[in-house]
Design a protein around this motif. Sequence first.
Motif, PDB file in Angstrom:
ATOM      1  N   ALA A 223       0.835  -1.203   0.000  1.00 35.27           N
ATOM      2  CA  ALA A 223       0.000   0.000   0.000  1.00 35.27           C
ATOM      3  C   ALA A 223       0.870   1.253   0.000  1.00 35.27           C
ATOM      4  CB  ALA A 223      -0.929  -0.007   1.210  1.00 35.27           C
ATOM      5  N   ARG A 224       1.955   1.234   0.781  1.00 34.35           N
ATOM      6  CA  ARG A 224       2.882   2.373   0.802  1.00 34.35           C
ATOM      7  C   ARG A 224       3.574   2.550  -0.539  1.00 34.35           C
ATOM      8  NH1 ARG A 224       6.854   1.022   5.306  1.00 34.35           N
ATOM      9  NH2 ARG A 224       5.583  -0.669   6.112  1.00 34.35           N
ATOM     10  N   SER A 225       3.707   1.452  -1.290  1.00 31.51           N
ATOM     11  CA  SER A 225       4.349   1.507  -2.603  1.00 31.51           C
ATOM     12  C   SER A 225       3.346   1.803  -3.714  1.00 31.51           C
ATOM     13  CB  SER A 225       5.032   0.164  -2.895  1.00 31.51           C
ATOM     14  OG  SER A 225       5.935  -0.182  -1.872  1.00 31.51           O
ATOM     15  N   ASN A 226       2.089   2.061  -3.297  1.00 23.84           N
ATOM     16  CA  ASN A 226       1.002   2.302  -4.260  1.00 23.84           C
ATOM     17  C   ASN A 226       0.795   1.105  -5.191  1.00 23.84           C
ATOM     18  OD1 ASN A 226       0.391   5.002  -3.376  1.00 23.84           O
ATOM     19  ND2 ASN A 226       2.241   5.696  -4.455  1.00 23.84           N
ATOM     20  N   LYS A 227       0.946  -0.094  -4.619  1.00 24.47           N
ATOM     21  CA  LYS A 227       0.745  -1.326  -5.367  1.00 24.47           C
ATOM     22  C   LYS A 227      -0.348  -2.150  -4.671  1.00 24.47           C
ATOM     23  CE  LYS A 227       4.205  -0.420  -8.132  1.00 24.47           C
ATOM     24  NZ  LYS A 227       3.995  -0.053  -9.556  1.00 24.47           N
ATOM     25  N   SER A 228      -1.018  -2.984  -5.441  1.00 24.05           N
ATOM     26  CA  SER A 228      -2.105  -3.787  -4.904  1.00 24.05           C
ATOM     27  C   SER A 228      -1.583  -5.093  -4.304  1.00 24.05           C
ATOM     28  CB  SER A 228      -3.114  -4.118  -6.009  1.00 24.05           C
ATOM     29  OG  SER A 228      -4.075  -5.050  -5.546  1.00 24.05           O
ATOM     30  N   PRO A 229      -2.147  -5.503  -3.158  1.00 23.72           N
ATOM     31  CA  PRO A 229      -1.782  -6.799  -2.571  1.00 23.72           C
ATOM     32  C   PRO A 229      -2.482  -7.975  -3.261  1.00 23.72           C
ATOM     33  CG  PRO A 229      -2.599  -5.240  -0.910  1.00 23.72           C
ATOM     34  CD  PRO A 229      -2.974  -4.718  -2.250  1.00 23.72           C
ATOM     35  N   GLU A 230      -3.278  -7.673  -4.282  1.00 20.27           N
ATOM     36  CA  GLU A 230      -4.031  -8.734  -4.951  1.00 20.27           C
ATOM     37  C   GLU A 230      -3.118  -9.832  -5.484  1.00 20.27           C
ATOM     38  OE1 GLU A 230      -6.862 -11.124  -6.603  1.00 20.27           O
ATOM     39  OE2 GLU A 230      -7.129  -9.481  -5.160  1.00 20.27           O
ATOM     40  N   GLY A 231      -1.911  -9.461  -5.926  1.00 21.25           N
ATOM     41  CA  GLY A 231      -0.993 -10.458  -6.456  1.00 21.25           C
ATOM     42  C   GLY A 231      -0.601 -11.499  -5.417  1.00 21.25           C
ATOM     43  N   LEU A 232      -0.390 -11.057  -4.166  1.00 17.86           N
ATOM     44  CA  LEU A 232      -0.042 -11.991  -3.100  1.00 17.86           C
ATOM     45  C   LEU A 232      -1.208 -12.929  -2.822  1.00 17.86           C
ATOM     46  CD1 LEU A 232       1.778 -13.071  -0.881  1.00 17.86           C
ATOM     47  CD2 LEU A 232       1.018 -11.184   0.591  1.00 17.86           C
ATOM     48  N   ALA A 233      -2.428 -12.379  -2.768  1.00 19.96           N
ATOM     49  CA  ALA A 233      -3.601 -13.219  -2.538  1.00 19.96           C
ATOM     50  C   ALA A 233      -3.778 -14.219  -3.678  1.00 19.96           C
ATOM     51  CB  ALA A 233      -4.850 -12.342  -2.411  1.00 19.96           C
ATOM     52  N   ARG A 234      -3.566 -13.765  -4.887  1.00 18.95           N
ATOM     53  CA  ARG A 234      -3.719 -14.642  -6.046  1.00 18.95           C
ATOM     54  C   ARG A 234      -2.682 -15.767  -6.039  1.00 18.95           C
ATOM     55  NH1 ARG A 234      -3.950 -10.782  -9.393  1.00 18.95           N
ATOM     56  NH2 ARG A 234      -1.853 -10.877 -10.288  1.00 18.95           N
ATOM     57  N   PHE A 235      -1.458 -15.431  -5.641  1.00 17.86           N
ATOM     58  CA  PHE A 235      -0.411 -16.446  -5.576  1.00 17.86           C
ATOM     59  C   PHE A 235      -0.744 -17.501  -4.523  1.00 17.86           C
ATOM     60  CE2 PHE A 235       3.538 -18.104  -3.741  1.00 17.86           C
ATOM     61  CZ  PHE A 235       4.113 -18.668  -4.879  1.00 17.86           C
ATOM     62  N   LEU A 236      -1.228 -17.063  -3.364  1.00 15.47           N
ATOM     63  CA  LEU A 236      -1.591 -18.010  -2.312  1.00 15.47           C
ATOM     64  C   LEU A 236      -2.704 -18.935  -2.779  1.00 15.47           C
ATOM     65  CD1 LEU A 236      -1.468 -15.616   0.769  1.00 15.47           C
ATOM     66  CD2 LEU A 236       0.102 -17.488   0.275  1.00 15.47           C
ATOM     67  N   GLU A 237      -3.662 -18.397  -3.500  1.00 15.84           N
ATOM     68  CA  GLU A 237      -4.737 -19.236  -4.022  1.00 15.84           C
ATOM     69  C   GLU A 237      -4.208 -20.255  -5.022  1.00 15.84           C
ATOM     70  OE1 GLU A 237      -8.760 -16.507  -3.748  1.00 15.84           O
ATOM     71  OE2 GLU A 237      -7.465 -16.294  -5.504  1.00 15.84           O
ATOM     72  N   SER A 238      -3.207 -19.881  -5.769  1.00 14.11           N
ATOM     73  CA  SER A 238      -2.645 -20.805  -6.755  1.00 14.11           C
ATOM     74  C   SER A 238      -1.989 -21.999  -6.082  1.00 14.11           C
ATOM     75  CB  SER A 238      -1.627 -20.086  -7.649  1.00 14.11           C
ATOM     76  OG  SER A 238      -0.391 -19.890  -6.982  1.00 14.11           O
ATOM     77  N   LEU A 239      -1.549 -21.825  -4.833  1.00 16.82           N
ATOM     78  CA  LEU A 239      -0.948 -22.941  -4.104  1.00 16.82           C
ATOM     79  C   LEU A 239      -1.997 -23.996  -3.782  1.00 16.82           C
ATOM     80  CD1 LEU A 239       1.417 -21.103  -1.618  1.00 16.82           C
ATOM     81  CD2 LEU A 239       1.951 -22.024  -3.870  1.00 16.82           C
ATOM     82  N   GLU A 240      -3.240 -23.568  -3.593  1.00 24.31           N
ATOM     83  CA  GLU A 240      -4.309 -24.522  -3.327  1.00 24.31           C
ATOM     84  C   GLU A 240      -4.712 -25.245  -4.614  1.00 24.31           C
ATOM     85  OE1 GLU A 240      -5.473 -25.339  -0.460  1.00 24.31           O
ATOM     86  OE2 GLU A 240      -4.396 -23.838   0.706  1.00 24.31           O
ATOM     87  N   ALA A 241      -4.710 -24.505  -5.724  1.00 23.48           N
ATOM     88  CA  ALA A 241      -5.100 -25.096  -7.002  1.00 23.48           C
ATOM     89  C   ALA A 241      -4.029 -26.041  -7.531  1.00 23.48           C
ATOM     90  CB  ALA A 241      -5.369 -23.997  -8.032  1.00 23.48           C
ATOM     91  N   MET A 242      -2.748 -25.706  -7.268  1.00 25.83           N
ATOM     92  CA  MET A 242      -1.628 -26.529  -7.725  1.00 25.83           C
ATOM     93  C   MET A 242      -0.622 -26.611  -6.585  1.00 25.83           C
ATOM     94  SD  MET A 242       0.790 -25.929 -11.078  1.00 25.83           S
ATOM     95  CE  MET A 242      -0.644 -25.635 -12.102  1.00 25.83           C
ATOM     96  N   PRO A 243      -0.863 -27.509  -5.617  1.00 28.31           N
ATOM     97  CA  PRO A 243      -0.057 -27.537  -4.388  1.00 28.31           C
ATOM     98  C   PRO A 243       1.439 -27.665  -4.645  1.00 28.31           C
ATOM     99  CG  PRO A 243      -1.961 -28.970  -4.199  1.00 28.31           C
ATOM    100  CD  PRO A 243      -1.882 -28.558  -5.638  1.00 28.31           C
ATOM    101  N   VAL A 244       2.201 -26.974  -3.800  1.00 29.27           N
ATOM    102  CA  VAL A 244       3.658 -27.036  -3.849  1.00 29.27           C
ATOM    103  C   VAL A 244       4.131 -27.503  -2.476  1.00 29.27           C
ATOM    104  CG1 VAL A 244       5.784 -25.767  -4.250  1.00 29.27           C
ATOM    105  CG2 VAL A 244       3.698 -25.134  -5.493  1.00 29.27           C
ATOM    106  N   PRO A 245       4.549 -28.762  -2.325  1.00 26.84           N
ATOM    107  CA  PRO A 245       4.911 -29.278  -0.994  1.00 26.84           C
ATOM    108  C   PRO A 245       5.918 -28.423  -0.253  1.00 26.84           C
ATOM    109  CG  PRO A 245       4.836 -31.050  -2.604  1.00 26.84           C
ATOM    110  CD  PRO A 245       4.699 -29.759  -3.377  1.00 26.84           C
ATOM    111  N   GLU A 246       6.941 -27.888  -0.961  1.00 24.30           N
ATOM    112  CA  GLU A 246       7.977 -27.119  -0.283  1.00 24.30           C
ATOM    113  C   GLU A 246       7.402 -25.877   0.380  1.00 24.30           C
ATOM    114  OE1 GLU A 246       8.068 -28.115  -3.371  1.00 24.30           O
ATOM    115  OE2 GLU A 246       9.795 -29.438  -3.620  1.00 24.30           O
ATOM    116  N   LEU A 247       6.413 -25.265  -0.272  1.00 22.39           N
ATOM    117  CA  LEU A 247       5.817 -24.073   0.306  1.00 22.39           C
ATOM    118  C   LEU A 247       4.771 -24.421   1.352  1.00 22.39           C
ATOM    119  CD1 LEU A 247       5.257 -21.480  -2.573  1.00 22.39           C
ATOM    120  CD2 LEU A 247       6.543 -21.170  -0.478  1.00 22.39           C
TER     121      LEU A 247
END
Length: 269
Positions: A223-247
């Motif tokens: 938010a301080r960088s004037n950027k959206s956190p949506e990318g982080l949320a989207r990445f986390l959701e992708s871990l559920e759709a395509m699990p990555v054991p290491e993460l």
Amino acid sequence: MSGAEAGSGKGASGTGFGHSPKRLVAELGILLLAIVGLIFAARGCAGYASTAIVAVIPPDADAAIGKTAGEAMRAQHGLSGAPTEDQKARVDRIFEELRSSLTDEERRVLVAPRITVLKDDQVNAFALPGGEVFVLTGLLDRSKDDDEELRGVLAHEIGHAVKRHGVRSLARNALFGLTIAFVVGDLNDITATVIAGASQLDTLRYSRSMEEEADAFGVDLLARSNKSPEGLARFLESLEAMPVPELLSTHPDSEERAKAIRERMRAGK
């Protein structure tokens, strides 16, 4: 010996010195429950104590720990080849964008900020004490050209370093182990197994708390960088759709975390 005396002796032998299987199981269960209770009590005490200890340790200590670990990590991956110049340039650019939005207090904690890209097919990124963040090329391949996702992951990892999660974990695990060893002493194979399992659970539970704290920091930094956190949320959701054991082993509850990030976005926090 009279018949009464013989009968009395037999009764003593049957009840005084023998244990039924049910009684043995019950006693073992009570012992294991006591040990588990002790472990969880020690875990809580170690958590409070480690927070207090880390509060008086200067950030320079983080940098010293991180330097040693970083050198080992680079040596370990050195034989795997090198990332491309484009990959390094992309990560450097985004890291500098985020670093420029840190407060003076946060900069004092990150005494050795640095970004390093390692050639590795694992989808992962992690921060060391002191401020060095490692990005594996598997993560870059996974995010493709989505800078918003990569930026969100890096903001999250910077949060781990700023909140000193690495040093806090080291202190907590050390105190936890010392407490158990001091109180319990020598253990048989069964109780040792229980303690080992509880120690793994303890790490997972504490990791969840740290992940949530790093998520919150990442949202604020973006938010301080004037950027959206949506990318982080989207990445986390992708871990559920395509699990990555290491993460997933250290980044649990990805879907719930993505939901919490979007709630923070809506609340303007």
